[in-house]
Design a protein around this motif. Sequence first.
Motif, mmCIF file in Angstrom:
data_model
loop_
_atom_site.group_PDB
_atom_site.id
_atom_site.type_symbol
_atom_site.label_atom_id
_atom_site.label_comp_id
_atom_site.label_asym_id
_atom_site.label_seq_id
_atom_site.Cartn_x
_atom_site.Cartn_y
_atom_site.Cartn_z
ATOM 1 N N MET A 152 0.820 -1.188 0.000
ATOM 2 C CA MET A 152 0.000 0.000 0.000
ATOM 3 C C MET A 152 0.867 1.256 0.000
ATOM 4 S SD MET A 152 -3.529 -0.928 2.035
ATOM 5 C CE MET A 152 -2.905 -0.825 3.647
ATOM 6 N N LYS A 153 2.161 1.082 0.153
ATOM 7 C CA LYS A 153 3.038 2.249 0.117
ATOM 8 C C LYS A 153 3.252 2.753 -1.300
ATOM 9 C CE LYS A 153 5.438 1.394 4.424
ATOM 10 N NZ LYS A 153 6.730 1.228 5.082
ATOM 11 N N GLU A 154 3.068 1.878 -2.293
ATOM 12 C CA GLU A 154 3.282 2.262 -3.677
ATOM 13 C C GLU A 154 2.026 2.808 -4.349
ATOM 14 O OE1 GLU A 154 6.324 2.192 -5.096
ATOM 15 O OE2 GLU A 154 7.093 1.517 -3.171
ATOM 16 N N SER A 155 0.863 2.327 -3.971
ATOM 17 C CA SER A 155 -0.382 2.687 -4.646
ATOM 18 C C SER A 155 -1.514 2.838 -3.641
ATOM 19 C CB SER A 155 -0.788 1.587 -5.630
ATOM 20 O OG SER A 155 0.204 1.372 -6.590
ATOM 21 N N VAL A 156 -2.546 3.549 -4.072
ATOM 22 C CA VAL A 156 -3.796 3.584 -3.323
ATOM 23 C C VAL A 156 -4.737 2.640 -4.048
ATOM 24 C CG1 VAL A 156 -5.743 4.992 -2.578
ATOM 25 C CG2 VAL A 156 -3.445 5.961 -2.565
ATOM 26 N N TYR A 157 -5.231 1.655 -3.343
ATOM 27 C CA TYR A 157 -6.121 0.665 -3.936
ATOM 28 C C TYR A 157 -7.567 1.107 -3.756
ATOM 29 C CZ TYR A 157 -1.896 -2.071 -4.093
ATOM 30 O OH TYR A 157 -0.626 -2.489 -4.364
ATOM 31 N N ALA B 40 -1.380 2.995 12.371
ATOM 32 C CA ALA B 40 -0.018 3.123 11.839
ATOM 33 C C ALA B 40 -0.037 3.522 10.370
ATOM 34 C CB ALA B 40 0.744 1.813 12.034
ATOM 35 N N LEU B 41 -0.944 2.921 9.591
ATOM 36 C CA LEU B 41 -1.056 3.284 8.182
ATOM 37 C C LEU B 41 -1.496 4.735 8.030
ATOM 38 C CD1 LEU B 41 -1.050 2.609 5.154
ATOM 39 C CD2 LEU B 41 -3.412 1.863 5.424
ATOM 40 N N ARG B 42 -2.461 5.166 8.820
ATOM 41 C CA ARG B 42 -2.940 6.557 8.730
ATOM 42 C C ARG B 42 -1.830 7.539 9.093
ATOM 43 N NH1 ARG B 42 -6.585 5.309 5.368
ATOM 44 N NH2 ARG B 42 -8.578 4.586 6.158
ATOM 45 N N GLU B 43 -1.024 7.217 10.102
ATOM 46 C CA GLU B 43 0.101 8.088 10.473
ATOM 47 C C GLU B 43 1.104 8.153 9.332
ATOM 48 O OE1 GLU B 43 1.588 6.536 14.171
ATOM 49 O OE2 GLU B 43 -0.238 7.138 15.255
ATOM 50 N N TRP B 44 1.397 7.008 8.720
ATOM 51 C CA TRP B 44 2.316 6.983 7.584
ATOM 52 C C TRP B 44 1.751 7.805 6.424
ATOM 53 C CZ3 TRP B 44 1.829 5.416 2.565
ATOM 54 C CH2 TRP B 44 3.005 5.369 1.819
ATOM 55 N N GLU B 45 0.455 7.637 6.132
ATOM 56 C CA GLU B 45 -0.176 8.410 5.052
ATOM 57 C C GLU B 45 -0.049 9.908 5.305
ATOM 58 O OE1 GLU B 45 -3.866 5.802 3.276
ATOM 59 O OE2 GLU B 45 -4.179 6.809 5.183
ATOM 60 N N ASP B 46 -0.315 10.322 6.538
ATOM 61 C CA ASP B 46 -0.255 11.750 6.865
ATOM 62 C C ASP B 46 1.137 12.331 6.649
ATOM 63 O OD1 ASP B 46 -2.940 11.740 7.508
ATOM 64 O OD2 ASP B 46 -2.609 11.629 9.683
ATOM 65 N N SER B 47 2.178 11.548 6.935
ATOM 66 C CA SER B 47 3.537 12.072 6.810
ATOM 67 C C SER B 47 4.129 11.893 5.415
ATOM 68 C CB SER B 47 4.457 11.430 7.851
ATOM 69 O OG SER B 47 4.636 10.065 7.583
ATOM 70 N N LYS B 48 3.814 10.795 4.747
ATOM 71 C CA LYS B 48 4.459 10.475 3.464
ATOM 72 C C LYS B 48 3.596 10.682 2.233
ATOM 73 C CE LYS B 48 8.123 8.663 5.467
ATOM 74 N NZ LYS B 48 9.346 9.363 5.574
ATOM 75 N N ARG B 49 2.293 10.646 2.418
ATOM 76 C CA ARG B 49 1.392 10.701 1.270
ATOM 77 C C ARG B 49 0.141 11.506 1.620
ATOM 78 N NH1 ARG B 49 -0.261 4.861 -0.700
ATOM 79 N NH2 ARG B 49 -1.805 5.107 0.903
ATOM 80 N N PRO B 50 0.306 12.753 2.046
ATOM 81 C CA PRO B 50 -0.870 13.537 2.451
ATOM 82 C C PRO B 50 -1.858 13.707 1.297
ATOM 83 C CG PRO B 50 1.120 14.903 2.457
ATOM 84 C CD PRO B 50 1.537 13.509 2.112
ATOM 85 N N GLY B 51 -3.132 13.562 1.619
ATOM 86 C CA GLY B 51 -4.182 13.738 0.628
ATOM 87 C C GLY B 51 -4.559 12.474 -0.111
ATOM 88 N N ALA B 52 -3.758 11.417 -0.010
ATOM 89 C CA ALA B 52 -4.069 10.146 -0.678
ATOM 90 C C ALA B 52 -4.434 9.133 0.404
ATOM 91 C CB ALA B 52 -2.879 9.660 -1.490
ATOM 92 N N ARG B 53 -5.708 9.043 0.702
ATOM 93 C CA ARG B 53 -6.182 8.197 1.805
ATOM 94 C C ARG B 53 -6.697 6.871 1.285
ATOM 95 N NH1 ARG B 53 -10.536 7.342 5.393
ATOM 96 N NH2 ARG B 53 -9.905 7.535 7.566
#
Length: 106
Positions: free
Chosen positions: A1-6, A26-39
């Motif tokens: 899930m780090k490469e794409s949003v499914y 943990a995934l939401r925290e990672w999304e907020d820091s590394k991929r903001p806006g792609a939930r």
Amino acid sequence: MKESVYDIAFMDIDMPVMNGFDATKALREWEDSKRPGARQPICALTATYVDDFEVHELMKFKEAGLDVMESKPCNIPRLFKVVDDVSPLFSDLSISVTKRLEISSS
């Protein structure tokens, strides 16, 4: 899930090493820091019947960042409905597959 949003990810709540609540947080925290806006849309899967949850228990799902929840075992038409709820791009597909499944099981 780090490469794409499914279209959707299914998260089992009762896992042996890290439960679904902690994994989602943990995934939401990672999304907020590394991929903001792609939930990533996430559906919680639980062995408990969804209608049996109290309101305070339902809040745990929301606070963890889960988008929708479903009881196990679940059937294919219900899973398509869940996907349709979080991913409108698939509404036509889920309707046609659900109709085919209903026709073939009749």
